[in-house]
Each structure stands twice: as structure tokens, then as C-alpha cells.
Design an enzyme around this catalytic site. Structure first.
Site, PDB file in Angstrom:
ATOM      1  N   GLY A 106       0.800  -1.213   0.000  1.00  6.38           N
ATOM      2  CA  GLY A 106       0.000   0.000   0.000  1.00  6.38           C
ATOM      3  C   GLY A 106       0.833   1.263   0.000  1.00  6.38           C
ATOM      4  N   TYR A 107       0.157   2.376   0.277  1.00  3.66           N
ATOM      5  CA  TYR A 107       0.733   3.714   0.184  1.00  3.66           C
ATOM      6  C   TYR A 107       1.367   3.865  -1.208  1.00  3.66           C
ATOM      7  CZ  TYR A 107       1.508   8.078   2.564  1.00  3.66           C
ATOM      8  OH  TYR A 107       1.419   9.394   2.949  1.00  3.66           O
ATOM      9  N   HIS A 136       4.547   1.982  -7.994  1.00  5.81           N
ATOM     10  CA  HIS A 136       3.452   0.988  -8.023  1.00  5.81           C
ATOM     11  C   HIS A 136       2.533   1.241  -9.221  1.00  5.81           C
ATOM     12  CE1 HIS A 136       4.151   1.194  -3.483  1.00  5.81           C
ATOM     13  NE2 HIS A 136       4.407  -0.051  -3.770  1.00  5.81           N
ATOM     14  N   GLY A 183       8.919  -4.395  -8.681  1.00 11.01           N
ATOM     15  CA  GLY A 183       9.832  -3.316  -9.062  1.00 11.01           C
ATOM     16  C   GLY A 183      11.287  -3.743  -8.903  1.00 11.01           C
ATOM     17  N   GLN A 223      14.803  -8.750  -3.641  1.00 11.59           N
ATOM     18  CA  GLN A 223      13.470  -9.363  -3.546  1.00 11.59           C
ATOM     19  C   GLN A 223      13.077  -9.986  -4.887  1.00 11.59           C
ATOM     20  OE1 GLN A 223       9.953  -7.631  -1.436  1.00 11.59           O
ATOM     21  NE2 GLN A 223       9.352  -6.963  -3.452  1.00 11.59           N
ATOM     22  N   SER A 274       7.539   4.312  -0.667  1.00 12.87           N
ATOM     23  CA  SER A 274       6.550   4.721   0.342  1.00 12.87           C
ATOM     24  C   SER A 274       7.262   5.365   1.525  1.00 12.87           C
ATOM     25  CB  SER A 274       5.749   3.515   0.824  1.00 12.87           C
ATOM     26  OG  SER A 274       5.225   2.831  -0.286  1.00 12.87           O
TER      27      SER A 274
HETATM   28  O1  PAF Z   1       7.635  -5.154  -2.101  1.00 14.76           O
HETATM   29  C1  PAF Z   1       6.719  -5.155  -1.250  1.00 14.76           C
HETATM   30  O2  PAF Z   1       5.956  -4.213  -1.139  1.00 14.76           O
HETATM   31  C2  PAF Z   1       6.556  -6.381  -0.353  1.00 14.76           C
HETATM   32  O3  PAF Z   1       7.787  -6.902   0.019  1.00 14.76           O
HETATM   33  C3  PAF Z   1       5.647  -7.461  -0.966  1.00 14.76           C
HETATM   34  C4  PAF Z   1       6.249  -8.055  -2.226  1.00 14.76           C
HETATM   35  C5  PAF Z   1       4.283  -6.882  -1.276  1.00 14.76           C
HETATM   36  C6  PAF Z   1       5.460  -8.609   0.043  1.00 14.76           C
HETATM   37  O4  PAF Z   1       4.869  -8.177   1.215  1.00 14.76           O
END
Ligand code: PAF
Length: 283
Positions: free
Chosen positions: A32-33, A38, A148, A154, A187
Site C-alpha cells: 500500500g501507500y 506501483h 519493481g 526481492q 513509500s
Molecule cells: O515489495 C513489497 O511491497 C513487499 O515486500 C511485498 C512483495 C508486497 C510482500 O509483502
């Protein structure tokens, strides 16, 4: 009209109908945010799929005990607007009790890729990310999922997890979206006061200097890192968490630049920890 769904069962039922009608499903997991980073993921998903699901869930198991879980910024009304404007069809907004109704005994660990960079600094973080993303993938069952490149580690971990565990999902990494002065959208930028906001440009400025050195054929990683550390330390509000150059695919540290690499850093600006990176490919 965008649908806001809080329950897993309801989301599954809704998506089953779409799938019956051969609709493709794109998925953008978020906490969120929502910002323009995003927005670019949501837009891309809605261009490439019939239905786009955006999840908004601040996942407690990816935050360490001293991290910003409680003060993590939240604004569902604004998020709704961003999601609609960029073509999302469904927001999945579960409560913590919906995602974690009982004590979890099952976790997903993607080994080795979590050793360096943020993984070395945020113990358990990537286990929390891989576990919640697995749960979300099992709930949404999308054709494609969008992440992203700002969270480069990640993205690498999710790609490996999908390969290792045979998820039938295409993982799409999207370019970093930046403010005009180069600061990567995040965010967490909302925590910065004006002075800190200006100081935060040191990340991108230093990355640019690193890129210049590599363009000029500097291959000695120590020399490059020393320059970067000196440059960041000139900014009084900045405190380095790490600056690293790693192999782009294994995320292992390298001493000499010979193959494709990832240059990544995490820097505290005041109390706010910001990350940024670029990858450098040789062909
Ligand atoms: O990148 C994020 O915002 C978070 O790590 C994700 C992938 C939504 C998992 O909670």
C-alpha cells in the site's frame, strides 16, 4: 468499478469466474501507500492482462522487531484512486487475521540469495517476503506478477522461488521510477522532512558516480566502494548501512568486475532507511 475484497474465499470465487471466461490475471503485490512506482506496475499489468489484482497488505512477518511495522504509512482511499486510475480491477485488502489466522509453522526460505545486501542486515526479512508472496500466489493464482527492480534482491529471490517451486507464473521486473532529482520512489520517502529529502539525493548521485567509474573501465571493486563511501559520508544526514557490488545472478560479492553485476546500497537518511541500485550488463 473497482472491487475491494477482504476475504480469501471471496477473492478466489471472483477470480474463478474470470478464469472460466478465459480472462488472464495480472497481479501486483504491494504493502500500500501506492506511489508512481506501483502505478507503473499496475499500468503494465492492466496493459498485459484482462484483469489486474492489486494486493495491499502490510505483512508483519517481514518486519524485524526494531523496524517500522506500526508506523508504516497507510492510506486506502488514496491507494484506491491510484489503483483505479491505472486500470486495476480488484484490490485485495486482507486483515492480518485473514492471512495469518493461526500460528504459522510453514515458511519459505530461498537460500544463498539472502546472504548479502539487505538479507545480511534484515534477518528473516526475505523469509517473510517469500512466505507471504507464496500465500498470495496460491490465493490469486495469477498468470503474471509484477515487481519493481528497486527491490532487486526481492525480485531475484522471487524469481528463484518460482523456478524452484514450479509456480506457473511469469515474474516481470519493472524499471525503477524516480523523482525528477533522481530519488527512487518509495513509500518510505514520506518519512523524510525537507532537509532529509534533499540529502536523500546522495544515493542516486553516488550510483551515477559508480556507473561512471565502471564506464571508464574501473574493475577494482574496493576502489569503487571506497569512492562511494567517501562520497556518501560527505552528506551529514546520511549513514551507510551497506554499499555492495555483487554478481547480478548469484548475488555473491565480487572483488573484480568481469561479468554482469548489481550495484546496491542502503543508506539511512536521518532515521529512514532508503535503498537504491542499478544493474550493469556487459552484453
Ligand atoms: O515489495 C513489497 O511491497 C513487499 O515486500 C511485498 C512483495 C508486497 C510482500 O509483502
Amino acid at each position: 468499478m473497482i472491487k475491494i475484497i477482504e476475504k480469501i474465499d471471496e477473492l478466489r470465487k471472483t477470480l474463478k469466474e474470470y478464469r472460466k471466461n478465459n480472462k488472464t490475471i495480472g497481479f501486483v503485490p504491494t504493502m500500500g501507500y501506492l506511489h508512481e512506482g506501483h502505478a507503473s506496475l499496475i499500468k503494465r499489468s492492466s496493459n498485459e492482462n484482462d484483469i489486474t489484482v492489486v494486493s495491499i497488505f502490510v505483512n508483519p512477518i517481514q518486519f524485524g522487531p526494531n523496524e517500522d511495522l506500526d508506523k508504516y504509512p497507510r492510506d486506502l482511499e488514496r491507494d484506491k484512486k491510484v489503483a483505479v486510475e491505472n486500470g486495476a480491477n480488484i484490490i485485495f485488502h486482507p486483515k492480518v487475521s485473514e492471512m495469518y489466522p493461526e500460528k504459522l509453522y510453514t515458511f519459505v526460505n530461498v537460500e544463498n540469495l539472502d546472504k548479502e545486501l539487505c538479507g545480511a542486515k534484515r534477518e528473516g526479512h526475505f523469509q517473510g517476503v517469500a512466505t507471504v508472496v507464496t500465500k498470495l500466489f496460491n490465493i490469486v493464482n495469477p498468470d503474471r506478477a509484477y515487481f519493481g527492480k528497486k527491490d532487486a534482491q526481492q525480485l531475484a529471490i522471487i524469481k528463484k522461488m518460482v523456478k524452484d517451486l514450479n509456480f506457473d507464473i511469469e515474474i516481470i521486473g519493472c524499471e525503477i521510477v524516480r523523482e525528477e532529482d533522481g530519488l527512487a520512489k518509495s513509500s518510505r520517502n514520506s518519512y523524510l522532512n525537507q532537509e532529509e529529502r534533499e540529502a536523500a539525493t546522495i544515493l542516486k548521485k553516488t550510483l551515477d558516480k559508480i556507473r561512471e567509474m565502471i564506464d571508464n573501465k574501473e574493475t577494482n571493486v574496493k576502489k569503487i566502494i571506497d569512492m562511494a563511501v567517501e562520497n556518501i559520508e560527505k552528506e551529514p544526514l546520511a549513514k551507510i548501512d551497506y554499499v555492495e557490488i555483487v554478481d547480478l545472478y548469484t548475488l555473491e560479492k565480487v572483488e573484480e568486475i568481469k561479468n554482469d553485476i548489481l550495484v546496491a546500497m542502503a543508506v539511512y537518511i536521518g532515521k529512514t532507511r532508503l535503498i537504491d541500485n542499478f544493474d550493469y550488463k556487459f552484453n
